[in-house]
Enzyme design. Structure first.
Site, short mmCIF file in Angstrom:
data_model
loop_
_atom_site.label_atom_id
_atom_site.label_comp_id
_atom_site.label_asym_id
_atom_site.label_seq_id
_atom_site.Cartn_x
_atom_site.Cartn_y
_atom_site.Cartn_z
N GLU A 1 -36.99 -58.08 -75.95
CA GLU A 1 -35.80 -58.86 -76.30
C GLU A 1 -36.04 -60.35 -76.07
O GLU A 1 -35.62 -61.19 -76.88
CB GLU A 1 -34.60 -58.38 -75.46
CG GLU A 1 -34.08 -57.03 -75.91
CD GLU A 1 -32.82 -56.62 -75.20
OE1 GLU A 1 -31.93 -56.04 -75.86
OE2 GLU A 1 -32.71 -56.85 -73.98
N GLU B 1 -35.98 -47.77 -74.04
CA GLU B 1 -34.70 -47.50 -73.38
C GLU B 1 -34.13 -46.10 -73.63
O GLU B 1 -33.64 -45.46 -72.69
CB GLU B 1 -33.66 -48.56 -73.81
CG GLU B 1 -33.79 -49.89 -73.10
CD GLU B 1 -34.72 -50.85 -73.82
OE1 GLU B 1 -34.61 -52.06 -73.58
OE2 GLU B 1 -35.56 -50.38 -74.62
#
Length: 267
Positions: free
Chosen positions: A120, A140
């Site tokens: 990210e 994730e």
């Protein structure tokens, strides 16, 4: 000069900061957890990028991880499992993922793992230069989470949709060479050449007028808010107005006419 950055450099606990001329180098300094971040690190980084944004003498930021194993392995899950809360500043993961008003160029020097929040961070930067051993991915879903702080949103905008979904729905990792083939990174080099490759990008950026670059970044980012090309072109971009009224807008043509290198002042 660099008053706020100087104070942050002295008191930083989770980062290392270095200023070289017009460039701020930010090192994520938690190698014992592969530079994974916890809330104190997020808030420290938010302060750093606030200071970078406000410092007229700093034109470029470069972010990397300490050591040669990891850029950032994402959220510090051990700290989270020990009862911590996954808190971010308003500007998001590492103070970058939700920072939408920074018009100065930011380069990610990916020197290893860029997983979860680490990816990210990289996707939130303008350029990514990666070492050959770098690895990217959003794992994730494999730990019951999702890359919701910009990861899912940016990946489906920066990769072909099916390619992005293939990674998002499996948690599968991909290599630096794959990322280069997808157009997700700008350059891939051997690990021992990463610093020199980043420096080459920095020098090329510094050859350009800083206000022109800020106008370019602002227009490139904000034009996506408009449904039509005509609306995007007609829209108001404050950084472009600042550029046109600057001393550098006079200096550039003058230097060209006088057959010399321009001297940019950033105002």
């Amino acid at each position: 000069m660099h008053t706020n950055i100087g104070a942050l450099t002295e008191h930083a606990q989770h980062t290392l900061l270095r200023v070289e001329g017009r460039v701020l180098h930010v090192v994520l300094n938690r190698p014992h957890v592969l530079n994974a971040l916890h809330p104190p690190a997020h808030f420290e980084l938010a302060e750093i990028f606030d200071a970078f944004s406000d410092d007229a003498d700093l034109w470029i930021a470069v972010i990397r991880g300490a050591g040669d194993r990891s850029f950032c392995a994402g959220t510090d899950l051990k700290a989270l499992a020990e009862g911590g809360r996954d808190e971010y500043p308003p500007t998001g993961f590492a103070g970058l993922s939700r920072r939408f008003d920074l018009d100065k160029p930011v380069i990610a020097a990916v020197n290893g793992l860029a997983l979860g929040g680490g990816l990210e961070i990289a996707l939130a930067c303008d350029l990514i230069v990666a070492a050959e051993h770098a690895v990217f991915g959003f794992p994730e879903p494999r730990v019951g989470l999702a890359a919701m702080d910009g990861g899912v949103h940016r990946l489906v905008r920066q990769l072909p949709h099916k390619v992005a979904m293939g990674f998002l729905l499996t948690g599968r990792q991909f290599s630096a060479r794959e990322a280069l083939a997808f157009g997700l990174v700008n350059e891939v080099v051997p690990g021992d050449q990463l610093d020199s490759a980043v420096q080459s990008w920095v020098e090329n950026i510094l050859a350009c007028a800083p206000l022109a670059l800020r106008a370019t970044k602002q227009v490139a980012r904000r034009n996506l808010d408009y449904a039509s090309l005509a609306d995007a072109i007609r829209a108001d971009y404050p950084a472009a107005a600042t550029m046109l009224e600057s001393e550098d807008a006079v200096e550039g043509p003058r230097a060209f006419a006088e057959k010399r290198a321009p001297v940019w002042r950033g105002h």
